[in-house]
Write an enzyme that holds these catalytic residues in place. Structure first.
Site, PDB file in Angstrom:
ATOM      1  N   ARG A 193      -7.065 -11.309   0.876  1.00 12.08           N
ATOM      2  CA  ARG A 193      -8.377 -10.933   1.429  1.00 12.08           C
ATOM      3  C   ARG A 193      -9.335 -10.684   0.274  1.00 12.08           C
ATOM      4  NH1 ARG A 193      -5.341  -6.271   0.948  1.00 12.08           N
ATOM      5  NH2 ARG A 193      -6.362  -4.641  -0.253  1.00 12.08           N
ATOM      6  N   GLU A 220      -1.569  -8.585  -7.638  1.00  9.92           N
ATOM      7  CA  GLU A 220      -1.412  -7.229  -8.164  1.00  9.92           C
ATOM      8  C   GLU A 220      -0.218  -7.196  -9.128  1.00  9.92           C
ATOM      9  OE1 GLU A 220      -0.968  -4.121  -5.354  1.00  9.92           O
ATOM     10  OE2 GLU A 220      -2.948  -4.376  -4.452  1.00  9.92           O
ATOM     11  N   GLU A 230      13.632  -1.875  -5.821  1.00 11.27           N
ATOM     12  CA  GLU A 230      13.145  -2.287  -7.142  1.00 11.27           C
ATOM     13  C   GLU A 230      13.456  -1.172  -8.139  1.00 11.27           C
ATOM     14  OE1 GLU A 230       8.956  -3.034  -7.005  1.00 11.27           O
ATOM     15  OE2 GLU A 230       9.174  -4.988  -6.041  1.00 11.27           O
ATOM     16  N   HIS A 272      -1.939  -0.143 -12.853  1.00  8.34           N
ATOM     17  CA  HIS A 272      -2.050  -1.071 -11.722  1.00  8.34           C
ATOM     18  C   HIS A 272      -3.192  -2.029 -12.071  1.00  8.34           C
ATOM     19  CE1 HIS A 272      -2.074  -1.429  -7.066  1.00  8.34           C
ATOM     20  NE2 HIS A 272      -2.049  -2.586  -7.659  1.00  8.34           N
ATOM     21  N   GLY A 325       0.802  -1.230   0.000  1.00 10.80           N
ATOM     22  CA  GLY A 325       0.000   0.000   0.000  1.00 10.80           C
ATOM     23  C   GLY A 325       0.822   1.260   0.000  1.00 10.80           C
ATOM     24  N   GLY A 326       2.099   1.142  -0.297  1.00  7.54           N
ATOM     25  CA  GLY A 326       2.850   2.382  -0.514  1.00  7.54           C
ATOM     26  C   GLY A 326       3.530   2.936   0.714  1.00  7.54           C
ATOM     27  N   ASN A 381      -2.756  -9.936  -2.442  1.00 11.58           N
ATOM     28  CA  ASN A 381      -3.618  -9.550  -1.325  1.00 11.58           C
ATOM     29  C   ASN A 381      -4.420 -10.762  -0.889  1.00 11.58           C
ATOM     30  OD1 ASN A 381      -2.747  -6.857  -1.511  1.00 11.58           O
ATOM     31  ND2 ASN A 381      -4.148  -6.528  -3.218  1.00 11.58           N
TER      32      ASN A 381
HETATM   33  C1  MV4 Z   1       5.717   0.185  -7.897  1.00 12.85           C
HETATM   34  C2  MV4 Z   1       5.421   1.157  -8.891  1.00 12.85           C
HETATM   35  C3  MV4 Z   1       6.383   1.391  -9.872  1.00 12.85           C
HETATM   36  N1  MV4 Z   1       7.563   0.720  -9.868  1.00 12.85           N
HETATM   37  N2  MV4 Z   1       6.879  -0.481  -7.942  1.00 12.85           N
HETATM   38  C4  MV4 Z   1       3.386  -0.381  -4.597  1.00 12.85           C
HETATM   39  C5  MV4 Z   1       2.275  -0.319  -3.594  1.00 12.85           C
HETATM   40  C6  MV4 Z   1       1.102  -0.514  -4.470  1.00 12.85           C
HETATM   41  N3  MV4 Z   1      -0.140  -0.113  -3.890  1.00 12.85           N
HETATM   42  C7  MV4 Z   1       1.456   0.334  -5.658  1.00 12.85           C
HETATM   43  N4  MV4 Z   1       2.841   0.246  -5.792  1.00 12.85           N
HETATM   44  C8  MV4 Z   1       3.638   0.550  -6.849  1.00 12.85           C
HETATM   45  N5  MV4 Z   1       4.828  -0.089  -6.912  1.00 12.85           N
HETATM   46  C9  MV4 Z   1       7.794  -0.217  -8.910  1.00 12.85           C
HETATM   47  N6  MV4 Z   1       8.952  -0.897  -8.924  1.00 12.85           N
HETATM   48  C10 MV4 Z   1       4.167   1.813  -8.850  1.00 12.85           C
HETATM   49  C11 MV4 Z   1       3.280   1.484  -7.842  1.00 12.85           C
HETATM   50  C12 MV4 Z   1       1.998   2.178  -7.826  1.00 12.85           C
HETATM   51  C13 MV4 Z   1       1.944   3.483  -7.398  1.00 12.85           C
HETATM   52  C14 MV4 Z   1       3.098   4.097  -6.939  1.00 12.85           C
HETATM   53  C15 MV4 Z   1       3.001   5.406  -6.535  1.00 12.85           C
HETATM   54  C16 MV4 Z   1       1.802   6.103  -6.582  1.00 12.85           C
HETATM   55  C17 MV4 Z   1       0.677   5.488  -6.993  1.00 12.85           C
HETATM   56  C18 MV4 Z   1       0.719   4.166  -7.415  1.00 12.85           C
HETATM   57  C19 MV4 Z   1      -0.436   3.509  -7.853  1.00 12.85           C
HETATM   58  C20 MV4 Z   1      -0.362   2.210  -8.270  1.00 12.85           C
HETATM   59  C21 MV4 Z   1       0.868   1.529  -8.278  1.00 12.85           C
END
Ligand code: MV4
Length: 505
Positions: A295, A278, A203, A211, A167-168, A293
């Site tokens: 759930r 995901e 990464e 996404h 979830g970031g 996930n």
């Molecule tokens: C990333 C990414 C780009 N490059 N990983 C990780 C948590 C998940 N909810 C979304 N994530 C992401 N992982 C790499 N190597 C882009 C996302 C990402 C995202 C990142 C920042 C802001 C909004 C986002 C929305 C969907 C996916």
């Protein structure tokens, strides 16, 4: 072997508790609700056969109290517990506690939850099964120097991520070597604060990506199927706002490939029940596993609307030890579904949470419209829980029809007493890039205009037009009843009602 149960305790609140109760009732199962002090009049309490208080408003004193939940299951005679999403849904200790108490946990095993909860272990597990993952470190980077070594190998830009998180939280973008030290410290401290675990991994940062997530169902007999994809790129600070199925950029071949990989990821984890893999999908249609996930997800209805499969019913059947009723070839997505999350937030003030009492709630309906809601007139929206009030899901034979229907339904959705994101969703449904299906995870940054308050002139014109329309409806209704329209300046006055609807009250 079958584990029959006849009574289910739903360990959650709000719209998802109502959703699970409905599936239980349709299977003829008895239901038990639990509620915190401020939820005593909630919809899920009313819909359940029995309801038990579990503590005070803060989730830590109620919905997160594993001991209280197990006690209520014993006291009520519930043999199974459904966790919903959020709260304890992905807590392996809760899944284990249910097992230790002889209860059926309607979800995956503690082992599968643990495996997928540790993002590094998840990467290792699925990668060993041939699932493509984002290029990055082979394990944690215990020091800044270790992160620098990986950066030299994979190149910039890169992303620091928390091994214990999703979830970031604890994520930091690093675009150049000089940024690494500060980013490493910030990511580690945020991860420690959020998860009590400061382990990080690295990464390659993928940009201009979507996404995309794939729904899987796995029974206890080795059968695993996927139910197609969900497009989840429209997010704000990792909170999804709008989801849809299918995705405008996934064709049949890609759907087949990503679905097979999602099934493979679930099998590698020894997964049971409903889960979601995901992925990030780049412009060249390369996809990379992000996380799984363990759930039922908030956005599961869009999959239900295009496949006709009730995911919660399937979860319950799997937990009973039944075999999946569907083979992969039986799953054929039909039409298009879009979900707008209806949250108590002010879209024109940085999505600030809005609290207060709901003085009136008009929910849309009609062909192809579904509302999963926990709202009722008189309900108090509090700061203690997630601001999600309801989900509006619209189905159409085509994406265009689904958008038109969503616009119509959003215009019927009137929630008085707090601010909501309904106006924001209406703007997205009018946004050329959304309509064209031309967006990625940066949609919200690129479309900042969607959250700017309309110009004063525009707003006044909009309120005036709405007031005139509302007054005309009042007068027509009064004429039909052989009465005169209410005083335009009284408490229910046109201006006041419309001003409230526009969030100007
Ligand atoms: C990333 C990414 C780009 N490059 N990983 C990780 C948590 C998940 N909810 C979304 N994530 C992401 N992982 C790499 N190597 C882009 C996302 C990402 C995202 C990142 C920042 C802001 C909004 C986002 C929305 C969907 C996916």
């Amino acid at each position: 072997m079958l584990t029959a149960f006849r009574k289910v305790l739903v360990a959650n609140r709000g719209e998802i508790a109502v959703r699970v109760l409905r599936a239980c009732a349709e299977l003829g199962l008895a239901t038990v609700a639990v509620y915190s002090d401020i939820d005593r009049h909630a919809l899920h309490v009313r819909y359940a056969d029995e309801a038990y208080p579990i503590g005070s408003a803060p989730a830590s004193e109620s919905y997160l109290r594993i001991d209280r939940l197990i006690d209520v299951a014993r006291e009520s005679g519930a043999e199974a517990i459904h966790p919903g999403y959020g709260f304890l849904a992905e807590n392996p200790d809760f899944s284990q506690a249910c097992r230790d108490a002889g209860l059926t946990f309607i979800g995956p095993s503690p082992h599968a939850i643990r495996t997928m909860g540790d993002k590094l272990l998840a990467r290792k597990t699925v990668s060993a099964a041939g699932v493509p993952i984002v290029p990055g470190s082979d394990g944690i980077v215990p020091t800044q120097a270790a992160a620098e070594a990986v950066a030299r190998a994979i190149g910039y830009p890169l992303l620091l991520k928390a091994a214990a998180g999703g979830g970031g939280k604890g994520m930091r973008v690093v675009r150049a070597p000089e940024e690494l030290a500060g980013a490493y410290r910030a990511a580690a401290s945020e991860a420690l604060a959020a998860f009590g675990d400061d382990r990080l991994y690295v990464e390659r940062l993928l940009e201009s990506v979507r996404h995309i997530e794939v729904q899987v169902l796995a029974d206890r007999h080795g059968n695993v199927i996927h139910l197609g994809e969900r497009e989840c790129s429209i997010q704000r600070r990792h909170q999804k706002l709008i989801e849809e199925s299918p995705s405008t950029v996934v064709d049949d071949d890609l759907r087949h490939a990503m679905g097979a990989i999602a099934v493979r990821a679930a099998q590698a984890a020894g997964y049971e029940n409903a889960g979601t893999a995901e992925f990030l999908l780049d412009r060249d249609k390369h996809y990379y596993f992000l996380e799984m996930n363990t759930r039922l997800q908030v956005e599961h209805p869009v999959t239900e609307m295009v496949t006709g499969i009730d995911l919660v019913v399937e979860q319950l059947r799997i937990a009973m030890g039944r075999r999946l009723r569907y083979r992969q070839k039986d799953v054929r997505p039909n039409g298009w579904a879009i979900e707008c999350r209806i949250t108590a937030e002010d879209p024109y003030n940085n999505f600030l949470p809005s609290t207060g009492r709901l003085t009136s709630v008009d929910e849309p309906s009609g062909p192809g419209v579904r509302v999963d809601s926990g709202m009722f007139e008189g309900m108090d929206v509090s700061v203690h829980y997630d601001p999600l009030l309801a989900k509006l899901i619209c189905w159409g034979e085509t994406r265009g029809q689904a958008i038109l229907r969503m616009r119509r339904a959003l215009n019927e959705f009137h929630i008085m007493g707090i601010k909501t994101v309904v106006p924001f969703h209406l703007r997205v449904m009018d946004s050329p890039s959304f309509i064209a299906g031309r967006f990625d995870t940066a949609f919200m940054e690129k479309q900042a205009v969607l959250t700017e308050r309309e110009s004063e002139r525009g707003l006044i014109a909009a309120v005036a037009a709405a007031a005139v329309a509302y007054r005309a409806k009042q007068e027509a209704a009064a004429r039909a009843m052989g009465q005169s329209a209410p005083d335009a300046r009284g408490p229910g006055s046109t201006w006041r009602v419309v001003a409230r609807r526009e969030g100007l009250r």
